[in-house]
Scaffold this motif. Structure first.
Motif, PDB file in Angstrom:
ATOM      1  N   VAL A 136       3.085 -63.443 125.555  1.00 31.60           N
ATOM      2  CA  VAL A 136       4.392 -64.631 125.669  1.00 31.60           C
ATOM      3  C   VAL A 136       3.699 -65.933 126.364  1.00 31.60           C
ATOM      4  O   VAL A 136       4.162 -66.891 125.790  1.00 31.60           O
ATOM      5  CB  VAL A 136       5.424 -64.146 126.889  1.00 31.60           C
ATOM      6  N   ALA A 137       2.657 -65.951 127.636  1.00 32.23           N
ATOM      7  CA  ALA A 137       2.094 -67.147 127.804  1.00 32.23           C
ATOM      8  C   ALA A 137       1.596 -68.191 126.600  1.00 32.23           C
ATOM      9  O   ALA A 137       1.455 -69.342 126.337  1.00 32.23           O
ATOM     10  CB  ALA A 137       1.334 -67.072 128.811  1.00 32.23           C
ATOM     11  N   GLY A 138       0.801 -67.365 125.703  1.00 28.59           N
ATOM     12  CA  GLY A 138      -0.072 -67.709 124.465  1.00 28.59           C
ATOM     13  C   GLY A 138       1.026 -68.342 123.550  1.00 28.59           C
ATOM     14  O   GLY A 138       0.956 -69.602 123.157  1.00 28.59           O
ATOM     15  N   PHE A 139       2.067 -67.959 123.230  1.00 32.33           N
ATOM     16  CA  PHE A 139       2.971 -68.337 122.280  1.00 32.33           C
ATOM     17  C   PHE A 139       4.098 -69.407 122.728  1.00 32.33           C
ATOM     18  O   PHE A 139       4.072 -70.187 122.147  1.00 32.33           O
ATOM     19  CB  PHE A 139       3.694 -67.260 121.518  1.00 32.33           C
ATOM     20  N   HIS A 140       4.265 -69.319 124.274  1.00 30.62           N
ATOM     21  CA  HIS A 140       5.125 -70.343 124.645  1.00 30.62           C
ATOM     22  C   HIS A 140       4.108 -71.587 124.815  1.00 30.62           C
ATOM     23  O   HIS A 140       4.637 -72.707 124.305  1.00 30.62           O
ATOM     24  CB  HIS A 140       5.232 -70.032 126.052  1.00 30.62           C
ATOM     25  N   ALA A 141       2.939 -71.516 125.077  1.00 28.52           N
ATOM     26  CA  ALA A 141       2.141 -72.398 125.109  1.00 28.52           C
ATOM     27  C   ALA A 141       1.811 -73.388 123.717  1.00 28.52           C
ATOM     28  O   ALA A 141       1.745 -74.495 123.646  1.00 28.52           O
ATOM     29  CB  ALA A 141       0.454 -72.094 125.725  1.00 28.52           C
ATOM     30  N   LEU A 142       1.915 -72.400 122.658  1.00 28.24           N
ATOM     31  CA  LEU A 142       1.951 -73.111 121.268  1.00 28.24           C
ATOM     32  C   LEU A 142       2.981 -73.713 120.986  1.00 28.24           C
ATOM     33  O   LEU A 142       3.278 -74.000 119.567  1.00 28.24           O
ATOM     34  CB  LEU A 142       1.403 -71.787 120.347  1.00 28.24           C
ATOM     35  N   SER A 143       4.075 -73.488 121.374  1.00 28.72           N
ATOM     36  CA  SER A 143       5.552 -73.879 121.313  1.00 28.72           C
ATOM     37  C   SER A 143       5.750 -75.335 121.336  1.00 28.72           C
ATOM     38  O   SER A 143       6.879 -75.660 121.011  1.00 28.72           O
ATOM     39  CB  SER A 143       6.735 -73.010 121.583  1.00 28.72           C
ATOM     40  N   ASP A 144       5.038 -76.172 121.784  1.00 25.78           N
ATOM     41  CA  ASP A 144       5.435 -77.459 122.380  1.00 25.78           C
ATOM     42  C   ASP A 144       4.290 -78.666 121.361  1.00 25.78           C
ATOM     43  O   ASP A 144       3.237 -78.306 121.534  1.00 25.78           O
ATOM     44  CB  ASP A 144       5.034 -77.738 123.776  1.00 25.78           C
ATOM     45  N   PRO A 145       5.111 -79.429 120.838  1.00 23.94           N
ATOM     46  CA  PRO A 145       4.474 -80.435 120.044  1.00 23.94           C
ATOM     47  C   PRO A 145       3.286 -81.245 120.548  1.00 23.94           C
ATOM     48  O   PRO A 145       2.052 -81.354 120.046  1.00 23.94           O
ATOM     49  CB  PRO A 145       5.383 -81.431 119.411  1.00 23.94           C
ATOM     50  N   LEU A 146       3.331 -81.646 121.793  1.00 25.18           N
ATOM     51  CA  LEU A 146       2.329 -82.209 122.509  1.00 25.18           C
ATOM     52  C   LEU A 146       1.156 -81.289 122.926  1.00 25.18           C
ATOM     53  O   LEU A 146      -0.200 -81.774 122.510  1.00 25.18           O
ATOM     54  CB  LEU A 146       2.794 -82.762 124.110  1.00 25.18           C
ATOM     55  N   ARG A 147       1.550 -79.995 123.144  1.00 23.10           N
ATOM     56  CA  ARG A 147       0.370 -79.134 123.576  1.00 23.10           C
ATOM     57  C   ARG A 147      -0.640 -78.937 122.302  1.00 23.10           C
ATOM     58  O   ARG A 147      -1.655 -78.843 122.184  1.00 23.10           O
ATOM     59  CB  ARG A 147       0.817 -77.878 124.024  1.00 23.10           C
ATOM     60  N   ILE A 148       0.067 -78.811 121.097  1.00 26.94           N
ATOM     61  CA  ILE A 148      -0.402 -78.639 119.755  1.00 26.94           C
ATOM     62  C   ILE A 148      -1.374 -79.840 119.518  1.00 26.94           C
ATOM     63  O   ILE A 148      -2.517 -79.526 119.056  1.00 26.94           O
ATOM     64  CB  ILE A 148       0.483 -78.431 118.550  1.00 26.94           C
TER      65      ILE A 148
END
Length: 109
Positions: A13-25
């Motif tokens: 969950v933490a991994g995919f949540h972290a990948l869900s934001d454009p700035l983090r990408i």
């Protein structure tokens, strides 16, 4: 799963949540080629350090980035084994879907 990282429901969950934001990408894309300090990331992204720190914490908590301190600067880099672990998790779905029979076509008569 053959990985040095054990994925738990929370780490998935933490991994995919972290990948869900454009700035983090965008952060991950910048770190793809080199390690960068927070000040360099702020400059490239045109964002404040406080806003970026929140996103870096999310990426770090998910295990997707590593940090190291050198003097007063903190440098960030990708933690590639965690990406591999998430990739292996998704690959299991593909592998299992190939083993399942195809559902009958609704148009078949």
């Amino acid at each position: 799963m053959n990985s040095i990282y054990t994925l738990t429901p929370n780490t998935i969950v933490a991994g995919f949540h972290a990948l869900s934001d454009p700035l983090r990408i965008q952060v991950l894309e910048l770190l793809r080629s080199q390690e960068l300090c927070v000040c360099d990331l702020c400059d490239h992204l045109g964002t404040s350090q406080s806003k970026l720190s929140f996103h870096l914490k999310t990426l770090k908590d998910a295990g997707l980035v590593r940090s190291r301190q050198e003097g007063r600067w903190i440098y960030y880099s990708l933690n590639l084994p965690q990406f591999v672990a998430l990739e292996q998790y998704l690959a299991e779905f593909r592998r299992r879907s190939l083993m399942l029979p195809s559902p009958p076509c609704a148009d078949a008569k």
